[in-house]
Design a protein around this motif. Structure first.
Motif, PDB file in Angstrom:
ATOM      1  N   PHE A   8       0.832  -1.202   0.000  1.00  0.00           N
ATOM      2  CA  PHE A   8       0.000   0.000   0.000  1.00  0.00           C
ATOM      3  C   PHE A   8       0.869   1.255   0.000  1.00  0.00           C
ATOM      4  O   PHE A   8       0.616   2.198  -0.746  1.00  0.00           O
ATOM      5  CB  PHE A   8      -0.936  -0.002   1.219  1.00  0.00           C
ATOM      6  CG  PHE A   8      -1.844   1.194   1.272  1.00  0.00           C
ATOM      7  CD1 PHE A   8      -3.008   1.223   0.544  1.00  0.00           C
ATOM      8  CD2 PHE A   8      -1.517   2.291   2.060  1.00  0.00           C
ATOM      9  CE1 PHE A   8      -3.849   2.325   0.578  1.00  0.00           C
ATOM     10  CE2 PHE A   8      -2.343   3.399   2.112  1.00  0.00           C
ATOM     11  CZ  PHE A   8      -3.516   3.411   1.366  1.00  0.00           C
ATOM     12  N   THR A   9       1.915   1.259   0.829  1.00  0.00           N
ATOM     13  CA  THR A   9       2.805   2.417   0.916  1.00  0.00           C
ATOM     14  C   THR A   9       3.549   2.618  -0.393  1.00  0.00           C
ATOM     15  O   THR A   9       3.693   3.746  -0.871  1.00  0.00           O
ATOM     16  CB  THR A   9       3.787   2.247   2.083  1.00  0.00           C
ATOM     17  OG1 THR A   9       3.034   2.118   3.289  1.00  0.00           O
ATOM     18  CG2 THR A   9       4.719   3.423   2.208  1.00  0.00           C
ATOM     19  N   LEU A  11       2.620   1.691  -3.429  1.00  0.00           N
ATOM     20  CA  LEU A  11       1.721   2.089  -4.509  1.00  0.00           C
ATOM     21  C   LEU A  11       1.080   3.452  -4.293  1.00  0.00           C
ATOM     22  O   LEU A  11       0.936   4.234  -5.234  1.00  0.00           O
ATOM     23  CB  LEU A  11       0.611   1.046  -4.687  1.00  0.00           C
ATOM     24  CG  LEU A  11       1.029  -0.311  -5.224  1.00  0.00           C
ATOM     25  CD1 LEU A  11      -0.132  -1.286  -5.172  1.00  0.00           C
ATOM     26  CD2 LEU A  11       1.564  -0.183  -6.636  1.00  0.00           C
ATOM     27  N   ARG A  12       0.664   3.740  -3.077  1.00  0.00           N
ATOM     28  CA  ARG A  12      -0.150   4.924  -2.821  1.00  0.00           C
ATOM     29  C   ARG A  12       0.504   5.988  -1.960  1.00  0.00           C
ATOM     30  O   ARG A  12      -0.032   7.074  -1.810  1.00  0.00           O
ATOM     31  CB  ARG A  12      -1.453   4.499  -2.131  1.00  0.00           C
ATOM     32  CG  ARG A  12      -2.254   3.441  -2.832  1.00  0.00           C
ATOM     33  CD  ARG A  12      -3.466   3.881  -3.582  1.00  0.00           C
ATOM     34  NE  ARG A  12      -4.198   5.001  -3.085  1.00  0.00           N
ATOM     35  CZ  ARG A  12      -5.411   4.948  -2.554  1.00  0.00           C
ATOM     36  NH1 ARG A  12      -6.008   3.796  -2.408  1.00  0.00           N
ATOM     37  NH2 ARG A  12      -6.025   6.044  -2.186  1.00  0.00           N
ATOM     38  N   GLU A  14       3.177   8.807  -0.364  1.00  0.00           N
ATOM     39  CA  GLU A  14       4.139   9.874  -0.664  1.00  0.00           C
ATOM     40  C   GLU A  14       4.860  10.194   0.639  1.00  0.00           C
ATOM     41  O   GLU A  14       4.229  10.629   1.604  1.00  0.00           O
ATOM     42  CB  GLU A  14       3.403  11.106  -1.174  1.00  0.00           C
ATOM     43  CG  GLU A  14       4.282  12.309  -1.350  1.00  0.00           C
ATOM     44  CD  GLU A  14       3.496  13.582  -1.647  1.00  0.00           C
ATOM     45  OE1 GLU A  14       4.140  14.626  -1.759  1.00  0.00           O
ATOM     46  OE2 GLU A  14       2.257  13.539  -1.737  1.00  0.00           O
ATOM     47  N   TYR A  26       3.880   9.318   5.875  1.00  0.00           N
ATOM     48  CA  TYR A  26       3.376   9.289   4.514  1.00  0.00           C
ATOM     49  C   TYR A  26       1.984   9.896   4.440  1.00  0.00           C
ATOM     50  O   TYR A  26       1.258   9.957   5.424  1.00  0.00           O
ATOM     51  CB  TYR A  26       3.279   7.845   4.015  1.00  0.00           C
ATOM     52  CG  TYR A  26       4.604   7.161   3.835  1.00  0.00           C
ATOM     53  CD1 TYR A  26       5.245   7.162   2.613  1.00  0.00           C
ATOM     54  CD2 TYR A  26       5.218   6.509   4.902  1.00  0.00           C
ATOM     55  CE1 TYR A  26       6.467   6.529   2.442  1.00  0.00           C
ATOM     56  CE2 TYR A  26       6.443   5.880   4.750  1.00  0.00           C
ATOM     57  CZ  TYR A  26       7.055   5.894   3.518  1.00  0.00           C
ATOM     58  OH  TYR A  26       8.263   5.272   3.360  1.00  0.00           O
ATOM     59  N   ASP A  28      -1.360  10.031   1.255  1.00  0.00           N
ATOM     60  CA  ASP A  28      -1.828   9.453   0.011  1.00  0.00           C
ATOM     61  C   ASP A  28      -1.417  10.344  -1.156  1.00  0.00           C
ATOM     62  O   ASP A  28      -1.611  11.557  -1.114  1.00  0.00           O
ATOM     63  CB  ASP A  28      -3.351   9.313   0.060  1.00  0.00           C
ATOM     64  CG  ASP A  28      -3.897   8.346  -0.957  1.00  0.00           C
ATOM     65  OD1 ASP A  28      -3.187   8.040  -1.935  1.00  0.00           O
ATOM     66  OD2 ASP A  28      -5.037   7.892  -0.783  1.00  0.00           O
ATOM     67  N   LYS A  29      -0.826   9.736  -2.197  1.00  0.00           N
ATOM     68  CA  LYS A  29      -0.423  10.497  -3.390  1.00  0.00           C
ATOM     69  C   LYS A  29      -1.630  11.159  -4.041  1.00  0.00           C
ATOM     70  O   LYS A  29      -1.530  12.271  -4.534  1.00  0.00           O
ATOM     71  CB  LYS A  29       0.212   9.558  -4.425  1.00  0.00           C
ATOM     72  CG  LYS A  29       1.582   9.109  -4.124  1.00  0.00           C
ATOM     73  CD  LYS A  29       2.059   8.230  -5.280  1.00  0.00           C
ATOM     74  CE  LYS A  29       3.258   7.424  -4.883  1.00  0.00           C
ATOM     75  NZ  LYS A  29       3.637   6.472  -5.940  1.00  0.00           N
ATOM     76  N   ALA A  30      -2.731  10.464  -4.065  1.00  0.00           N
ATOM     77  CA  ALA A  30      -3.943  10.960  -4.719  1.00  0.00           C
ATOM     78  C   ALA A  30      -4.817  11.715  -3.725  1.00  0.00           C
ATOM     79  O   ALA A  30      -6.026  11.527  -3.674  1.00  0.00           O
ATOM     80  CB  ALA A  30      -4.709   9.799  -5.326  1.00  0.00           C
ATOM     81  N   ARG A  31      -4.192  12.580  -2.933  1.00  0.00           N
ATOM     82  CA  ARG A  31      -4.967  13.291  -1.915  1.00  0.00           C
ATOM     83  C   ARG A  31      -5.930  14.265  -2.580  1.00  0.00           C
ATOM     84  O   ARG A  31      -5.691  14.763  -3.663  1.00  0.00           O
ATOM     85  CB  ARG A  31      -4.052  14.012  -0.947  1.00  0.00           C
ATOM     86  CG  ARG A  31      -3.184  15.067  -1.557  1.00  0.00           C
ATOM     87  CD  ARG A  31      -2.219  15.622  -0.524  1.00  0.00           C
ATOM     88  NE  ARG A  31      -1.409  16.662  -1.079  1.00  0.00           N
ATOM     89  CZ  ARG A  31      -0.298  16.468  -1.759  1.00  0.00           C
ATOM     90  NH1 ARG A  31       0.130  15.248  -1.988  1.00  0.00           N
ATOM     91  NH2 ARG A  31       0.385  17.474  -2.233  1.00  0.00           N
ATOM     92  N   GLU A  44      -7.312  13.692   3.612  1.00  0.00           N
ATOM     93  CA  GLU A  44      -6.275  12.835   3.048  1.00  0.00           C
ATOM     94  C   GLU A  44      -5.863  11.786   4.070  1.00  0.00           C
ATOM     95  O   GLU A  44      -5.910  12.021   5.267  1.00  0.00           O
ATOM     96  CB  GLU A  44      -5.069  13.671   2.616  1.00  0.00           C
ATOM     97  CG  GLU A  44      -4.261  14.223   3.752  1.00  0.00           C
ATOM     98  CD  GLU A  44      -3.066  15.036   3.290  1.00  0.00           C
ATOM     99  OE1 GLU A  44      -2.862  15.224   2.087  1.00  0.00           O
ATOM    100  OE2 GLU A  44      -2.327  15.499   4.166  1.00  0.00           O
ATOM    101  N   LYS A  45      -5.458  10.631   3.579  1.00  0.00           N
ATOM    102  CA  LYS A  45      -5.000   9.556   4.455  1.00  0.00           C
ATOM    103  C   LYS A  45      -3.543   9.817   4.818  1.00  0.00           C
ATOM    104  O   LYS A  45      -2.729  10.110   3.950  1.00  0.00           O
ATOM    105  CB  LYS A  45      -5.146   8.216   3.743  1.00  0.00           C
ATOM    106  CG  LYS A  45      -4.758   7.045   4.596  1.00  0.00           C
ATOM    107  CD  LYS A  45      -5.208   5.763   3.948  1.00  0.00           C
ATOM    108  CE  LYS A  45      -4.829   4.566   4.762  1.00  0.00           C
ATOM    109  NZ  LYS A  45      -5.363   4.535   6.094  1.00  0.00           N
TER     110      LYS A  45
END
Length: 92
Positions: A8-9, A11-12, A14, A26, A28-31, A44-45
């Protein structure tokens, strides 16, 4: 660390910073932008990968505040901005 967390880290996630103990933080890249009143799913996660044994007490106060969306600024190594809730340490 579990293989699912690593995947998960990878792939997703940052990487946004590390602390003095070696913990890595970290988000989420897609925040997405925060939607007021949108609940948990609108934020955002954010997560931490611990250095060594996972222990929540190893998270410094500013990083804890960032993880729990109390502050939005990513903490820096210098200790960052003074917040009213931060206790000053008196050394004599």
């Amino acid at each position: 660390m579990a293989i699912g967390t690593r995947l998960f880290t990878w792939l997703r996630g940052e990487l946004v910073g590390t602390d003095q103990l070696g913990n890595r933080y970290y988000r989420d890249k897609a925040r997405k932008e925060l939607q007021r009143g949108g609940g948990r799913r609108s934020r955002e996660k954010r997560w931490v990968l611990y250095q060594g044994e996972p222990e929540a007490t190893k998270v410094p106060a500013l990083w804890h505040a960032w993880l729990h969306h109390t502050i939005d600024e990513i903490p820096d190594k210098s200790g960052g901005k003074r917040y009213p809730w931060r206790r000053s340490i008196c050394r004599t």
